[in-house]
Design a protein around this motif. Structure first.
Motif, PDB file in Angstrom:
ATOM      1  N   HIS A  14      -0.440  11.687  10.341  1.00  0.00           N
ATOM      2  CA  HIS A  14      -1.026  11.059   9.160  1.00  0.00           C
ATOM      3  C   HIS A  14      -0.060  10.065   8.522  1.00  0.00           C
ATOM      4  CE1 HIS A  14      -3.856  14.783   8.685  1.00  0.00           C
ATOM      5  NE2 HIS A  14      -4.203  13.979   9.681  1.00  0.00           N
ATOM      6  N   SER A  15       1.237  10.337   8.603  1.00  0.00           N
ATOM      7  CA  SER A  15       2.213   9.388   8.072  1.00  0.00           C
ATOM      8  C   SER A  15       2.183   8.087   8.852  1.00  0.00           C
ATOM      9  CB  SER A  15       3.612  10.001   8.116  1.00  0.00           C
ATOM     10  OG  SER A  15       3.685  11.156   7.318  1.00  0.00           O
ATOM     11  N   GLN A  16       2.044   8.192  10.170  1.00  0.00           N
ATOM     12  CA  GLN A  16       1.951   6.983  10.988  1.00  0.00           C
ATOM     13  C   GLN A  16       0.694   6.188  10.649  1.00  0.00           C
ATOM     14  OE1 GLN A  16       2.199   8.204  15.067  1.00  0.00           O
ATOM     15  NE2 GLN A  16       4.364   8.760  14.947  1.00  0.00           N
ATOM     16  N   ILE A  17      -0.429   6.885  10.463  1.00  0.00           N
ATOM     17  CA  ILE A  17      -1.674   6.203  10.089  1.00  0.00           C
ATOM     18  C   ILE A  17      -1.517   5.524   8.734  1.00  0.00           C
ATOM     19  CG2 ILE A  17      -4.090   6.589   9.460  1.00  0.00           C
ATOM     20  CD1 ILE A  17      -4.132   8.815  11.569  1.00  0.00           C
ATOM     21  N   ARG A  18      -0.869   6.209   7.792  1.00  0.00           N
ATOM     22  CA  ARG A  18      -0.664   5.637   6.466  1.00  0.00           C
ATOM     23  C   ARG A  18       0.197   4.373   6.544  1.00  0.00           C
ATOM     24  NH1 ARG A  18      -1.222   7.602   1.370  1.00  0.00           N
ATOM     25  NH2 ARG A  18      -1.726   9.679   2.163  1.00  0.00           N
ATOM     26  N   ARG A  19       1.256   4.422   7.340  1.00  0.00           N
ATOM     27  CA  ARG A  19       2.118   3.242   7.484  1.00  0.00           C
ATOM     28  C   ARG A  19       1.366   2.089   8.138  1.00  0.00           C
ATOM     29  NH1 ARG A  19       6.041   7.281   8.735  1.00  0.00           N
ATOM     30  NH2 ARG A  19       5.612   7.044  10.968  1.00  0.00           N
ATOM     31  N   ARG A  20       0.524   2.420   9.107  1.00  0.00           N
ATOM     32  CA  ARG A  20      -0.239   1.375   9.785  1.00  0.00           C
ATOM     33  C   ARG A  20      -1.257   0.728   8.843  1.00  0.00           C
ATOM     34  NH1 ARG A  20      -3.883   2.355  15.200  1.00  0.00           N
ATOM     35  NH2 ARG A  20      -4.452   0.176  15.597  1.00  0.00           N
ATOM     36  N   VAL A  21      -1.951   1.554   8.065  1.00  0.00           N
ATOM     37  CA  VAL A  21      -2.921   1.025   7.090  1.00  0.00           C
ATOM     38  C   VAL A  21      -2.214   0.191   6.036  1.00  0.00           C
ATOM     39  CG1 VAL A  21      -4.529   1.689   5.270  1.00  0.00           C
ATOM     40  CG2 VAL A  21      -4.605   2.862   7.466  1.00  0.00           C
ATOM     41  N   ARG A  22      -1.061   0.658   5.577  1.00  0.00           N
ATOM     42  CA  ARG A  22      -0.311  -0.084   4.561  1.00  0.00           C
ATOM     43  C   ARG A  22       0.131  -1.449   5.081  1.00  0.00           C
ATOM     44  NH1 ARG A  22       4.464   3.349   2.583  1.00  0.00           N
ATOM     45  NH2 ARG A  22       2.684   4.663   1.990  1.00  0.00           N
ATOM     46  N   GLY A  23       0.557  -1.485   6.336  1.00  0.00           N
ATOM     47  CA  GLY A  23       0.955  -2.760   6.915  1.00  0.00           C
ATOM     48  C   GLY A  23      -0.198  -3.742   7.026  1.00  0.00           C
ATOM     49  N   LEU A  24      -1.380  -3.231   7.396  1.00  0.00           N
ATOM     50  CA  LEU A  24      -2.545  -4.110   7.498  1.00  0.00           C
ATOM     51  C   LEU A  24      -2.994  -4.604   6.131  1.00  0.00           C
ATOM     52  CD1 LEU A  24      -4.583  -2.146  10.202  1.00  0.00           C
ATOM     53  CD2 LEU A  24      -3.468  -4.357  10.492  1.00  0.00           C
ATOM     54  N   LEU A  25      -2.954  -3.732   5.125  1.00  0.00           N
ATOM     55  CA  LEU A  25      -3.365  -4.143   3.778  1.00  0.00           C
ATOM     56  C   LEU A  25      -2.400  -5.160   3.181  1.00  0.00           C
ATOM     57  CD1 LEU A  25      -4.559  -0.760   2.208  1.00  0.00           C
ATOM     58  CD2 LEU A  25      -5.972  -2.629   3.041  1.00  0.00           C
ATOM     59  N   ASN A  26      -1.135  -5.079   3.564  1.00  0.00           N
ATOM     60  CA  ASN A  26      -0.174  -6.062   3.070  1.00  0.00           C
ATOM     61  C   ASN A  26      -0.459  -7.462   3.613  1.00  0.00           C
ATOM     62  OD1 ASN A  26       1.216  -4.158   1.566  1.00  0.00           O
ATOM     63  ND2 ASN A  26       2.666  -3.696   3.194  1.00  0.00           N
ATOM     64  N   LYS A  27      -1.118  -7.526   4.773  1.00  0.00           N
ATOM     65  CA  LYS A  27      -1.457  -8.827   5.370  1.00  0.00           C
ATOM     66  C   LYS A  27      -2.830  -9.340   4.934  1.00  0.00           C
ATOM     67  CE  LYS A  27       0.965  -7.444   9.612  1.00  0.00           C
ATOM     68  NZ  LYS A  27       0.780  -7.176  11.064  1.00  0.00           N
ATOM     69  N   LEU A  28      -3.555  -8.546   4.142  1.00  0.00           N
ATOM     70  CA  LEU A  28      -4.951  -8.852   3.834  1.00  0.00           C
ATOM     71  C   LEU A  28      -5.075 -10.161   3.058  1.00  0.00           C
ATOM     72  CD1 LEU A  28      -7.762  -7.543   4.178  1.00  0.00           C
ATOM     73  CD2 LEU A  28      -7.490  -6.561   1.907  1.00  0.00           C
ATOM     74  N   SER A  29      -5.981 -11.006   3.510  1.00  0.00           N
ATOM     75  CA  SER A  29      -6.289 -12.258   2.823  1.00  0.00           C
ATOM     76  C   SER A  29      -7.732 -12.628   3.134  1.00  0.00           C
ATOM     77  CB  SER A  29      -5.338 -13.371   3.260  1.00  0.00           C
ATOM     78  OG  SER A  29      -5.524 -13.672   4.627  1.00  0.00           O
ATOM     79  N   GLU A  30      -8.226 -13.659   2.489  1.00  0.00           N
ATOM     80  CA  GLU A  30      -9.619 -14.054   2.697  1.00  0.00           C
ATOM     81  C   GLU A  30      -9.878 -14.532   4.119  1.00  0.00           C
ATOM     82  OE1 GLU A  30     -13.023 -16.876   0.556  1.00  0.00           O
ATOM     83  OE2 GLU A  30     -11.032 -16.613  -0.332  1.00  0.00           O
ATOM     84  N   SER A  31      -8.861 -15.071   4.783  1.00  0.00           N
ATOM     85  CA  SER A  31      -9.045 -15.602   6.135  1.00  0.00           C
ATOM     86  C   SER A  31      -9.096 -14.510   7.204  1.00  0.00           C
ATOM     87  CB  SER A  31      -7.923 -16.583   6.466  1.00  0.00           C
ATOM     88  OG  SER A  31      -6.657 -15.933   6.375  1.00  0.00           O
ATOM     89  N   ASN A  32      -8.425 -13.370   6.958  1.00  0.00           N
ATOM     90  CA  ASN A  32      -8.382 -12.320   7.984  1.00  0.00           C
ATOM     91  C   ASN A  32      -9.038 -11.020   7.546  1.00  0.00           C
ATOM     92  OD1 ASN A  32      -6.573 -11.233   6.177  1.00  0.00           O
ATOM     93  ND2 ASN A  32      -4.780 -11.492   7.460  1.00  0.00           N
ATOM     94  N   VAL A  33      -9.809 -11.043   6.451  1.00  0.00           N
ATOM     95  CA  VAL A  33     -10.389  -9.800   5.946  1.00  0.00           C
ATOM     96  C   VAL A  33     -11.356  -9.184   6.959  1.00  0.00           C
ATOM     97  CG1 VAL A  33     -12.244 -11.011   4.741  1.00  0.00           C
ATOM     98  CG2 VAL A  33     -11.552  -8.758   3.961  1.00  0.00           C
ATOM     99  N   GLU A  34     -12.051  -9.994   7.740  1.00  0.00           N
ATOM    100  CA  GLU A  34     -13.009  -9.450   8.711  1.00  0.00           C
ATOM    101  C   GLU A  34     -12.295  -8.681   9.815  1.00  0.00           C
ATOM    102  OE1 GLU A  34     -15.777 -12.384  10.086  1.00  0.00           O
ATOM    103  OE2 GLU A  34     -15.687 -13.504   8.219  1.00  0.00           O
ATOM    104  N   SER A  35     -11.257  -9.274  10.395  1.00  0.00           N
ATOM    105  CA  SER A  35     -10.545  -8.615  11.495  1.00  0.00           C
ATOM    106  C   SER A  35      -9.816  -7.366  11.023  1.00  0.00           C
ATOM    107  CB  SER A  35      -9.555  -9.592  12.135  1.00  0.00           C
ATOM    108  OG  SER A  35      -8.618 -10.056  11.168  1.00  0.00           O
TER     109      SER A  35
END
Length: 664
Positions: free
Chosen positions: A170-191
């Motif tokens: 679960h810690s690995q999943i949390r780190r992975r989700v956190r990394g993706l959310l840090n990159k979130l923007s209007e251009s890549n929100v779909e992917s």
């Protein structure tokens, strides 16, 4: 040869035999130095170090240490040979050195034994902690830990995560989700939404909702001052996740948001409150939650109307005030009156507030009242320009975000710690009233209604649990949206979803007066899933075969139902290809009457709808026979019998010849 044989024999003798031979033949006594050399060789062969065996001490060294060679030598012999005397003197020196070596060895052994005991205690301590705490790292369980008392409590495996830290997976999943959310923007929100939805499906739903929800709220509230764009991207991500994984995700996340808001309110953290308010506003704008929840939240804020409340109300109204006004103008009017009354009360109590705070509070209050006045007068601000976030809205429309709208939620329900099950679906009957008798009466009424519906279902030949459940939902729905949401939540397995359209059409045909409610619900189901559309086509074909023996009221309802489905473009006129409307032998009086009512119902629509309905079958070459049969039937039995339909018939005739397929 004899010397060689003697040498061979000597090589075969052991050292012990040589010693016995030396003892028996005193005349051939060896010197002390030779004896010491012999002792060293024996010690090396027997792995003896400093008078003790290297592996285990058998106790013989202790026995030999207590023996005095002087007594043994002088016992009965006053004169000892010179070799023996020298041997004894050398033995005394060896013994003294041995005593010193033993003292050093004892000190070394004491230190080694202490280290060994300490290390053993640390290992036992670590083992006990691992059993209780789960997966602790070696650094946390260190060697220098205090000694364990031996009373280790056993914790069941399913309770260990709650006792200790989060599991590594679960810690690995949390780190992975956190990394993706840090990159979130209007251009890549779909992917990113697609990727996180894949992660969500790889774990349990509750764990996925918890991890992703916590990371979203941490990113929004725990960061710096957020702007509208930042909140809009995260709200669009949440809306996309709801469309992909289910409505329970948004319900749990909004409940966590409400809890976080109240916690930050107690801390008086204005920055976090503003960020959370922006996120809630855009969740309403993108169709995740209804305006009813926002109004309930606003009324709660207006009752207190502190400085934090004024700031929160101002943020909400600036962000989604015009949408709230268009969704429910009456509720907006009540809110404005409530705020005005509360402002007048606060002005009368303004003397209790310090001068500096009073000025700041008055400025915020004036700005809030100006914003409310602009909303009342329908003055749009730049922030609420419909052109904003067009790309996000188009993407969410493709995902059918309107189908996952949360309705009927209250702010108090979100904060209720005793909510159970699917609380976002079950409603809020018990929490809206404190009167036990009123609740009991409501439940009794619902039970009576359910019993009546079940009896009615039995009379309508709803002979399976699936058909009875669908029947009760359709007949008890507050409106077509409520019925649609309940039907989609049935999640029928296999081919049981085919019963939905068949039950719906049967309910429509049983009505004494045609009810358009069934056609609107059927259109919504067809647009939601193509399987419902195919099922409806086969259902209508089956009813067309029964027209010869069908009652007049059922035939009329079927004709109106089919006409409405064609006019709403949920079905194509191609469904009539199974009926030959140009063969006089098949056109019985009942069939003629049925299809005449069908076309007359279509001709009641506008010219544009008539043109577009018949243009749908004008292009396909395989439908030429159908077009000819429709022209024949409408000419013979519709236009000739009803002169008011002649003009509509001409439009339909031109539309059937519209080879270009141009729609109006």
């Amino acid at each position: 040869m004899e010397k060689k044989r003697v040498n061979l024999k000597r090589k075969k003798k052991t050292k012990f035999e040589e010693y016995l031979e030396w003892d028996m033949n005193r005349s051939g006594v060896v010197s002390g130095e030779v004896d010491l050399e012999l002792e060293r060789k024996l010690a090396k062969k027997l792995n003896v170090k400093k008078g003790k065996l290297g592996d285990l001490d058998d106790g013989l060294n202790l026995l030999f240490d207590d023996m005095d060679f002087d007594d043994i030598i002088n016992d009965g012999n006053s004169e000892a040979p010179m070799e023996i005397t020298e041997f004894c003197s050398l033995k005394r020196k060896v013994k003294k050195k041995k005593v010193l070596d033993e003292a050093e060895k004892e000190e070394l052994e004491d230190e080694t034994e202490k280290k060994h005991k300490k290390r053993k205690q640390g290992m036992l301590e670590k083992k006990g902690e691992d059993e209780v705490m789960g997966n602790l790292s070696k650094e946390e369980a260190g060697v220098g830990a205090p000694p364990s008392d031996g009373n280790v409590t056993y914790v069941a495996p399913h309770l260990r995560p709650s006792v200790g830290k989060e599991s590594e997976e679960h810690s690995q999943i949390r780190r992975r989700v956190r990394g993706l959310l840090n990159k979130l923007s209007e251009s890549n929100v779909e992917s990113i939404t697609e990727e996180i939805s894949t992660i969500f499906r790889s774990v349990g739903r509750s764990i996925g909702c918890q991890i992703i929800g916590e990371e979203v709220l941490t990113s929004c509230s725990g960061g710096p001052r957020g702007n509208e764009q930042y909140a809009a991207v995260f709200a669009a991500f949440i809306a996309g996740m709801v469309c992909l994984v289910g409505i329970d995700f948004s319900a749990k996340l909004i409940a966590s948001l409400a809890k976080s808001f109240e916690d930050e309110y107690l801390k008086e953290d204005g920055l976090s409150l503003r960020n959370l308010t922006l996120l809630l506003s855009y969740l309403c704008i993108f169709g995740v939650c209804s305006s009813d929840l926002i109004y309930d939240f606003l009324f709660g804020l207006s009752k207190r109307l502190t400085e934090l409340d004024v700031s929160t109300i101002l943020t909400l109204l600036q962000c989604c005030g015009m949408k709230l006004r268009s969704d429910d103008p009456a509720a907006m009017k009540d809110f404005i009156i409530n705020v005005q009354n509360r402002v007048n009360e606060s002005k009368s109590l303004s003397g209790h507030i310090q001068d500096g705070q009073q000025k700041k509070y008055n400025k915020r209050m004036e700005f809030m009242l100006e914003t409310i006045c602009d909303i009342k007068n329908n003055k749009k601000r730049l922030k609420e320009d419909p052109a904003h976030h067009t790309r996000l809205k188009k993407w969410l429309q493709k995902l059918r975000v309107g189908d996952v709208l949360l309705r009927g939620l209250k702010w108090s329900k979100l904060l209720d710690p005793h909510k159970k099950g699917q609380w976002w679906i079950s409603g809020d009957i018990t929490s809206t009233t404190d009167n036990a008798e009123e609740v009991a009466t409501t439940i009794d009424k619902e039970v009576l209604e359910a019993q009546k519906l079940l009896k009615l279902a039995a009379t309508q030949r709803m002979n399976t649990d699936t058909r009875r459940a669908i029947f009760c939902i359709i007949m008890s729905g507050e409106d077509y949206i409520d019925a649609f949401e309940k039907i989609t939540r049935l999640d029928l397995p296999g081919k049981q979803d085919r019963e939905i359209m068949r039950v719906l059409v049967e309910c429509c045909l049983q009505e004494k007066v045609f009810n358009k409610y069934y056609t609107v619900l059927a259109s919504r189901l067809c647009s939601h899933d193509k399987n419902h559309k195919f099922t409806l086509q086969y259902c209508l074909w089956d009813h067309f075969k029964e027209l010869g023996s069908m009652e007049l009221i059922r035939s009329m309802n079927l004709a109106r139902f089919t006409a409405e489905m064609l006019a709403s473009f949920s079905l194509s006129p191609a469904i009539l290809k199974t009926v030959d409307l140009s063969d006089p032998k098949l056109l019985t009086p009942k069939r003629i009457m049925h299809f005449r009512m069908l076309f007359e119902a279509i001709f009641e629509k506008t010219n544009m709808i008539i043109w577009n309905v018949f243009t749908r079958i004008a292009i396909a070459p395989e439908l030429e026979l159908l077009r000819d049969s429709l022209k024949f039937f409408m000419t013979q039995y519709v236009a000739s019998a009803n002169k008011s339909s002649v003009r509509k018939f001409e439009i339909a005739k031109k539309a059937l010849g519209n080879v270009a397929g141009i729609l109006m």
